[in-house]
Design a protein around this motif. Structure first.
Motif, short mmCIF file in Angstrom:
data_model
loop_
_atom_site.label_atom_id
_atom_site.label_comp_id
_atom_site.label_asym_id
_atom_site.label_seq_id
_atom_site.Cartn_x
_atom_site.Cartn_y
_atom_site.Cartn_z
N PHE A 133 5.16 49.17 -2.43
CA PHE A 133 5.45 50.56 -2.10
C PHE A 133 4.42 51.49 -2.73
O PHE A 133 3.92 52.43 -2.08
CB PHE A 133 6.86 50.94 -2.56
N LEU A 134 4.13 51.27 -4.00
CA LEU A 134 3.15 52.11 -4.69
C LEU A 134 1.77 51.97 -4.07
O LEU A 134 1.05 52.97 -3.88
CB LEU A 134 3.10 51.74 -6.18
N PHE A 135 1.40 50.75 -3.74
CA PHE A 135 0.09 50.51 -3.13
C PHE A 135 -0.03 51.25 -1.80
O PHE A 135 -1.01 51.96 -1.55
CB PHE A 135 -0.13 49.01 -2.92
N ILE A 136 0.97 51.08 -0.93
CA ILE A 136 0.92 51.73 0.39
C ILE A 136 0.93 53.24 0.25
O ILE A 136 0.20 53.95 0.96
CB ILE A 136 2.11 51.24 1.24
N GLN A 137 1.74 53.75 -0.66
CA GLN A 137 1.82 55.20 -0.85
C GLN A 137 0.48 55.78 -1.28
O GLN A 137 0.05 56.82 -0.76
CB GLN A 137 2.90 55.52 -1.88
N MET A 138 -0.19 55.13 -2.21
CA MET A 138 -1.45 55.65 -2.70
C MET A 138 -2.58 55.41 -1.72
O MET A 138 -3.51 56.22 -1.61
CB MET A 138 -1.79 55.02 -4.06
N VAL A 175 -3.52 45.64 5.07
CA VAL A 175 -2.82 44.60 5.82
C VAL A 175 -2.82 43.29 5.06
O VAL A 175 -1.82 42.57 5.00
CB VAL A 175 -3.46 44.42 7.21
N ILE A 176 -3.95 42.96 4.43
CA ILE A 176 -4.04 41.72 3.66
C ILE A 176 -3.07 41.74 2.49
O ILE A 176 -2.35 40.75 2.23
CB ILE A 176 -5.48 41.50 3.17
N ILE A 177 -3.01 42.86 1.77
CA ILE A 177 -2.09 42.98 0.64
C ILE A 177 -0.64 42.83 1.11
O ILE A 177 0.17 42.14 0.49
CB ILE A 177 -2.28 44.33 -0.07
N TYR A 178 -0.32 43.47 2.23
CA TYR A 178 1.06 43.38 2.74
C TYR A 178 1.40 41.96 3.17
O TYR A 178 2.50 41.47 2.88
CB TYR A 178 1.24 44.33 3.92
N LEU A 179 0.48 41.27 3.84
CA LEU A 179 0.76 39.90 4.29
C LEU A 179 0.98 38.96 3.10
O LEU A 179 1.79 38.03 3.19
CB LEU A 179 -0.39 39.38 5.16
N CYS A 180 0.28 39.22 2.01
CA CYS A 180 0.45 38.38 0.82
C CYS A 180 1.84 38.57 0.20
O CYS A 180 2.38 37.63 -0.40
CB CYS A 180 -0.62 38.70 -0.22
N GLY A 181 2.42 39.76 0.34
CA GLY A 181 3.71 40.02 -0.30
C GLY A 181 4.85 40.27 0.66
O GLY A 181 5.91 40.72 0.23
N GLN A 182 4.66 39.96 1.96
CA GLN A 182 5.69 40.30 2.94
C GLN A 182 6.98 39.51 2.71
O GLN A 182 8.08 40.04 2.94
CB GLN A 182 5.17 40.04 4.36
N ALA A 234 11.14 39.54 -6.86
CA ALA A 234 11.00 40.11 -5.51
C ALA A 234 11.02 41.63 -5.56
O ALA A 234 10.22 42.29 -4.88
CB ALA A 234 12.13 39.59 -4.61
N ALA A 235 11.91 42.20 -6.36
CA ALA A 235 11.99 43.67 -6.45
C ALA A 235 10.73 44.25 -7.07
O ALA A 235 10.25 45.31 -6.64
CB ALA A 235 13.21 44.07 -7.28
N ILE A 236 10.17 43.58 -8.07
CA ILE A 236 8.95 44.07 -8.71
C ILE A 236 7.79 44.07 -7.71
O ILE A 236 7.00 45.02 -7.64
CB ILE A 236 8.62 43.21 -9.94
N ILE A 237 7.70 43.01 -6.90
CA ILE A 237 6.63 42.95 -5.90
C ILE A 237 6.83 44.03 -4.84
O ILE A 237 5.87 44.65 -4.37
CB ILE A 237 6.58 41.55 -5.27
#
Length: 290
Positions: free
Chosen positions: A215-220, A269-276, A207-210
């Protein structure tokens, strides 16, 4: 003597209060969710209107005519496919490298013993207090004057291979919450530090790795400033730069600008929903110890 309430009456009153509290909580959350979603809906509804209808007063909550052709016309001026490929060219190696580095550093701070560990961890966490604007100019001079990496993706990718102070802290807290007895049992069976990390700890901190990867994805994905500084070739523009250039090119054609904005935030949004699920779990479990 007054009539004493029975246990059934007290239980019924308690359930009534709980039901009222649950209903009030649901209504409050519903109002807050509606407030959070209103800007997104406003962008989407604006992308399907004509410019004349956008300027009408009072503003309409729904388009009178759903102009999906706005998206087709926007794609003629906004090369979304190329911008997406360029953006992912930066994000994929950065997320992978940053996640791996943060995991290794967090494991070292949580489990390994070496001289100066507390000092290094303190400096690592303390670096989060340093504003990014302070290092912006020195980093730019380093990448362009010393390494001559003008108009290159490398200045945007390589810094993320340092892991990031917050990401290292997050991984370290997760690993610290795992009992050391598991490490010791694996060590007795002949496992080395890397085997312990890969076989014992990584499944437990998934969970922490995801969360770190998200975080890295959203930041970039949202990093317009540094992308604008290091990239000036239109063929290398990212989604963020593309929207910025589109706004200056279309000027007052807000319908197409809103359409491009919708296309820009859909992949995120799709990436976030997959890992929310793991995102929420990671935030809740950070700092907890058994």
């Amino acid at each position: 003597m007054g009539h004493l309430p029975t246990a059934r009456t007290l239980l019924s009153s308690r359930r009534r209060r709980e039901k009222i509290a649950d209903t009030a909580s649901f209504l409050i959350l519903l109002i807050m969710a509606a407030g959070a979603m209103l800007p997104i809906w406003w962008i989407f509804r604006s992308s399907l209107m004509s410019n004349a209808e956008l300027y009408s007063y009072p503003p309409k909550f729904f388009p009178s005519k759903w102009l999906f052709s706005n998206y087709v016309e926007t794609l003629q001026a906004y090369d979304f496919g190329r911008y997406l490929i360029n953006t992912m060219t930066i994000i994929v190696p950065s997320v992978f490298g940053g996640t791996v580095t943060a995991t290794l550093c967090g494991y070292a701070f949580a489990r390994l013993r070496f001289r100066g560990k507390k000092l290094l961890f303190t400096l690592c966490v303390g670096s989060m207090l340093l504003p990014g604007m302070v290092t912006l100019i020195p980093l730019y001079l380093m990448w362009t004057r010393i390494f001559h990496l003008n108009n290159s993706y490398l200045p945007l990718i390589l810094p993320y291979f340092c892991g990031g102070a917050f990401n290292i802290f997050l991984i370290r807290q997760f690993i610290s919450s795992i009992p050391r007895e598991l490490d010791e049992a694996a060590t007795i069976d002949g496992a080395g530090p890397m085997r312990v990390l890969v076989s014992i700890l990584l499944p437990a901190i998934r969970a922490a790795i995801i969360v770190v990867a998200l975080f890295l994805f959203i930041q970039m994905w949202n990093d317009l400033l540094q992308q604008t500084i290091y990239i000036d070739d239109p063929e290398k523009f990212t989604i963020a730069i593309g929207i910025s250039m589109l706004k200056s090119g279309l000027k007052s054609d807000y319908a197409k600008i809103m359409a491009a904005t919708c296309m820009a935030f859909v992949p995120g949004v799709i990436i976030y929903l997959c890992g929310q699920k793991y995102f929420v779990e990671g935030i809740v479990m950070t700092g907890m110890k058994n």
